[in-house]
Design a protein around this motif. Structure first.
Motif, PDB file in Angstrom:
ATOM      1  N   GLU A   1     -32.152 -15.442  14.978  1.00  0.00           N
ATOM      2  CA  GLU A   1     -33.016 -15.109  13.839  1.00  0.00           C
ATOM      3  C   GLU A   1     -32.914 -16.159  12.736  1.00  0.00           C
ATOM      4  N   GLU A   2     -31.709 -16.684  12.517  1.00  0.00           N
ATOM      5  CA  GLU A   2     -31.531 -17.730  11.501  1.00  0.00           C
ATOM      6  C   GLU A   2     -32.270 -19.005  11.897  1.00  0.00           C
ATOM      7  N   ALA A   3     -32.234 -19.335  13.184  1.00  0.00           N
ATOM      8  CA  ALA A   3     -32.951 -20.527  13.654  1.00  0.00           C
ATOM      9  C   ALA A   3     -34.454 -20.351  13.452  1.00  0.00           C
ATOM     10  N   LEU A   4     -34.966 -19.155  13.793  1.00  0.00           N
ATOM     11  CA  LEU A   4     -36.397 -18.884  13.589  1.00  0.00           C
ATOM     12  C   LEU A   4     -36.762 -18.932  12.107  1.00  0.00           C
ATOM     13  N   GLU A   5     -35.885 -18.400  11.257  1.00  0.00           N
ATOM     14  CA  GLU A   5     -36.160 -18.404   9.822  1.00  0.00           C
ATOM     15  C   GLU A   5     -36.219 -19.831   9.276  1.00  0.00           C
ATOM     16  N   GLN A   6     -35.326 -20.687   9.783  1.00  0.00           N
ATOM     17  CA  GLN A   6     -35.353 -22.078   9.325  1.00  0.00           C
ATOM     18  C   GLN A   6     -36.640 -22.769   9.771  1.00  0.00           C
ATOM     19  N   ILE A   7     -37.094 -22.459  10.983  1.00  0.00           N
ATOM     20  CA  ILE A   7     -38.356 -23.034  11.462  1.00  0.00           C
ATOM     21  C   ILE A   7     -39.516 -22.571  10.575  1.00  0.00           C
ATOM     22  N   ARG A   8     -39.503 -21.281  10.192  1.00  0.00           N
ATOM     23  CA  ARG A   8     -40.549 -20.768   9.291  1.00  0.00           C
ATOM     24  C   ARG A   8     -40.531 -21.509   7.957  1.00  0.00           C
TER      25      ARG A   8
ATOM     26  N   THR B   1     -39.554 -33.351  10.755  1.00  0.00           N
ATOM     27  CA  THR B   1     -39.648 -33.417  12.216  1.00  0.00           C
ATOM     28  C   THR B   1     -38.269 -33.339  12.858  1.00  0.00           C
ATOM     29  N   LEU B   2     -37.317 -34.073  12.287  1.00  0.00           N
ATOM     30  CA  LEU B   2     -35.946 -34.035  12.805  1.00  0.00           C
ATOM     31  C   LEU B   2     -35.336 -32.651  12.599  1.00  0.00           C
ATOM     32  N   ALA B   3     -35.547 -32.077  11.407  1.00  0.00           N
ATOM     33  CA  ALA B   3     -35.010 -30.740  11.118  1.00  0.00           C
ATOM     34  C   ALA B   3     -35.571 -29.706  12.092  1.00  0.00           C
ATOM     35  N   LEU B   4     -36.861 -29.860  12.424  1.00  0.00           N
ATOM     36  CA  LEU B   4     -37.483 -28.947  13.379  1.00  0.00           C
ATOM     37  C   LEU B   4     -36.835 -29.066  14.751  1.00  0.00           C
ATOM     38  N   GLU B   5     -36.636 -30.295  15.221  1.00  0.00           N
ATOM     39  CA  GLU B   5     -36.067 -30.499  16.552  1.00  0.00           C
ATOM     40  C   GLU B   5     -34.662 -29.899  16.655  1.00  0.00           C
ATOM     41  N   ILE B   6     -33.887 -30.056  15.591  1.00  0.00           N
ATOM     42  CA  ILE B   6     -32.519 -29.508  15.608  1.00  0.00           C
ATOM     43  C   ILE B   6     -32.562 -27.984  15.598  1.00  0.00           C
ATOM     44  N   ALA B   7     -33.457 -27.417  14.791  1.00  0.00           N
ATOM     45  CA  ALA B   7     -33.589 -25.956  14.750  1.00  0.00           C
ATOM     46  C   ALA B   7     -34.032 -25.409  16.107  1.00  0.00           C
ATOM     47  N   LEU B   8     -34.922 -26.146  16.794  1.00  0.00           N
ATOM     48  CA  LEU B   8     -35.372 -25.711  18.120  1.00  0.00           C
ATOM     49  C   LEU B   8     -34.246 -25.801  19.147  1.00  0.00           C
ATOM     50  N   LEU B   9     -33.384 -26.824  19.011  1.00  0.00           N
ATOM     51  CA  LEU B   9     -32.224 -26.931  19.900  1.00  0.00           C
ATOM     52  C   LEU B   9     -31.301 -25.729  19.733  1.00  0.00           C
TER      53      LEU B   9
ATOM     54  N   VAL C   1     -52.488 -33.648   7.300  1.00  0.00           N
ATOM     55  CA  VAL C   1     -53.065 -33.068   8.512  1.00  0.00           C
ATOM     56  C   VAL C   1     -52.311 -33.503   9.762  1.00  0.00           C
ATOM     57  N   SER C   2     -51.952 -34.780   9.792  1.00  0.00           N
ATOM     58  CA  SER C   2     -51.264 -35.321  10.967  1.00  0.00           C
ATOM     59  C   SER C   2     -49.903 -34.657  11.183  1.00  0.00           C
ATOM     60  N   ALA C   3     -49.126 -34.529  10.127  1.00  0.00           N
ATOM     61  CA  ALA C   3     -47.794 -33.928  10.236  1.00  0.00           C
ATOM     62  C   ALA C   3     -47.891 -32.462  10.657  1.00  0.00           C
ATOM     63  N   ARG C   4     -48.862 -31.749  10.103  1.00  0.00           N
ATOM     64  CA  ARG C   4     -49.027 -30.342  10.452  1.00  0.00           C
ATOM     65  C   ARG C   4     -49.429 -30.182  11.919  1.00  0.00           C
ATOM     66  N   GLU C   5     -50.275 -31.084  12.404  1.00  0.00           N
ATOM     67  CA  GLU C   5     -50.706 -31.011  13.795  1.00  0.00           C
ATOM     68  C   GLU C   5     -49.546 -31.299  14.747  1.00  0.00           C
ATOM     69  N   ILE C   6     -48.729 -32.289  14.396  1.00  0.00           N
ATOM     70  CA  ILE C   6     -47.550 -32.609  15.219  1.00  0.00           C
ATOM     71  C   ILE C   6     -46.604 -31.403  15.273  1.00  0.00           C
ATOM     72  N   PHE C   7     -46.366 -30.816  14.107  1.00  0.00           N
ATOM     73  CA  PHE C   7     -45.479 -29.664  14.010  1.00  0.00           C
ATOM     74  C   PHE C   7     -46.014 -28.507  14.851  1.00  0.00           C
ATOM     75  N   PHE C   8     -47.305 -28.208  14.677  1.00  0.00           N
ATOM     76  CA  PHE C   8     -47.955 -27.113  15.411  1.00  0.00           C
ATOM     77  C   PHE C   8     -47.832 -27.307  16.917  1.00  0.00           C
ATOM     78  N   ASN C   9     -48.172 -28.512  17.392  1.00  0.00           N
ATOM     79  CA  ASN C   9     -48.144 -28.775  18.827  1.00  0.00           C
ATOM     80  C   ASN C   9     -46.733 -28.655  19.404  1.00  0.00           C
ATOM     81  N   ARG C  10     -45.735 -29.062  18.592  1.00  0.00           N
ATOM     82  CA  ARG C  10     -44.350 -28.948  19.067  1.00  0.00           C
ATOM     83  C   ARG C  10     -43.960 -27.482  19.225  1.00  0.00           C
TER      84      ARG C  10
END
Length: 456
Positions: free
Chosen positions: A129-136, A97-105, A147-156
């Motif tokens: 492109e590197e930021a998008l690749e890290q998110i992928r 979750t933290l890694a995702l937030e930083i990649a989105l920033l 299921v819970s973690a995937r839903e949180i990730f998806f919604n973000r």
């Protein structure tokens, strides 16, 4: 220059207190360095770490934008490199979750940077492109059972896709939707994604400039139907969207695969009518129709269309067309050459030149060079044997004309390069004659004389 090993030796010899003093001093002078240290080594809760990352990003931007508020060409690489370093430092973090937030920033700042940085070398594009690749990668690493973690990730991700930062950069928004599709195995998430994409398409309904963006989004919806819907649903979806290139092309290919060639022809003809103002697409649909004619052995229709495509600039159809012609092949060739020669289409001109080259038609090459003397350099090696005197004359005239139009050293060097190639065609004596003439004629151009003197 001090070697890295020497720096390490000096640092190893210092006390802890001295090292702290040096690092603190550097940190006071460099906000990006200070915030980088805090991001890497200070471990607080999510909110604190995200805040530290924001401060680091702000300090990196501030470091490079300068007083004008713009990152110049020579500084863009450094900016992108420091931003990428932030991504690398969080890559492989245990907390997705933290890694995702930083990649989105980083993604958000990268997209924003198009407005305040000179991206002539594509460094900002690489960062995004590197930021998008890290998110992928983070999305792919999630436990499918969680299921819970995937839903949180998806919604973000879905929330991020609605951000205004993507206005004008819809390709990146589409990329986020593609990543969201990785979670479409969960029906509730799939329905959310479909609704979000459909709303986005509807909001662009009256915007002609969003046509290609909508087409890309429709492809995601189509993939969802293929993966989780029925064949009937997929077929209806394609039929409803035939006005988009992707879906017409898909329908034609499927018709050919199923050997329903008549339907492929019908779809191609409709495409030609629909896209009559777009030459590239017209050629695409004609090529599809040609393939269907070939499968059905409709030789008359095939020959007529092959000729249209050839005269339109597609050389690949010449050999098919030649094989379909039942009369004298030389007569056929001459007829095609005559039509290509009088065409004003530059693509047809390209076919003409390739054809006379492949046929080694020296007579036609010579006629072309007479009309286009600047082409002499390309054709002289072939023409000199049969048309030696005329080839040398056109070549020398071309050199004299180029010399007369030259006014700087770079252009003088180009003329001298021509002279060197001319020697291989006409010999040393003819080259020397031109050299002497040029030295006499341009004796008040020292730079030209200097370049001429270098010719051996």
């Amino acid at each position: 220059m001090v070697r890295q090993s020497e720096i390490e030796e000096v640092l190893n010899s210092l006390s802890k207190e001295e090292l702290i003093r040096i690092i603190s001093q550097v940190a006071e002078q460099d906000d990006a360095f200070k915030n980088g240290l805090l991001v890497k080594y200070v471990k607080g809760d999510h909110a604190q770490q995200i805040q530290s990352c924001k401060k680091l990003i702000d300090s990196i931007v501030k470091k490079y934008v300068g007083r004008e508020g713009f990152i110049p060409y020579r500084e863009t690489y450094g900016f992108a490199t420091e931003m990428l370093k932030l991504l690398e430092d969080t890559n492989g973090a245990q907390d997705e979750t933290l890694a995702l937030e930083i990649a989105l920033l980083v993604l958000a700042e990268g997209v924003a940077a198009y407005q305040y940085a000179d991206d002539s070398d594509g460094d900002v594009g690489m960062l995004v492109e590197e930021a998008l690749e890290q998110i992928r990668e983070i999305a792919g690493s999630l436990d499918r059972q969680d299921v819970s973690a995937r839903e949180i990730f998806f919604n973000r991700l879905l929330t991020m896709s609605k951000s205004g930062i993507f206005h004008g950069w819809e390709d990146y928004q589409t990329a986020l939707f593609h990543i969201c599709a990785e979670f479409a195995d969960a029906e509730n998430l799939r329905e959310q994604l479909k609704a979000s994409i459909e709303n986005h398409i509807a909001s662009n309904a009256n915007n002609q400039y969003q046509k290609y963006s909508n087409e890309a989004l429709l492809q995601i919806l189509f993939q969802l139907i293929q993966d989780y819907g029925s064949k009937e649903e997929a077929g209806k979806f394609v039929q409803d969207h035939l006005h988009f290139t992707y879906f017409r092309d898909w329908a034609i290919r499927k018709s050919i695969e199923k050997r329903n060639y008549r339907r492929a022809i019908e779809l191609a003809e409709e495409g030609e009518q629909q896209d009559r103002q777009l030459p590239g697409l017209i050629s695409k649909w004609k090529a599809a129709r040609y393939e269907a004619y070939k499968k059905l052995s409709l030789k008359q229709e095939q020959g007529q269309l092959a000729k249209e495509l050839l005269l339109g600039g597609d050389y690949a159809y010449y050999h098919d067309l030649e094989s379909l012609f039942e009369g004298d092949k030389e007569e056929f060739y001459r007829g095609i050459i005559a039509e290509l020669r009088k065409s004003e289409n530059w693509r047809a001109r390209g076919v003409y030149l390739k054809l006379i080259s492949d046929k080694n038609d020296l007579e036609e090459m010579m006629a072309y060079v007479r009309a286009n003397p600047s082409a002499i350099e390309e054709y002289a090696p072939r023409l000199s044997a049969d048309y030696r005197e005329e080839t040398e004359q056109i070549y020398s005239d071309h050199i004299y004309n180029a010399a007369g139009a030259s006014s700087n050293r770079k252009e003088y060097q180009r003329v001298c390069a021509m002279l060197k190639r001319y020697k291989k065609i006409a010999g040393q004596a003819s080259q020397s004659e031109i050299l002497l003439q040029l030295k006499t004629q341009y004796n008040r151009r020292p730079a030209f004389l200097d370049e001429l003197a270098k010719i051996k």
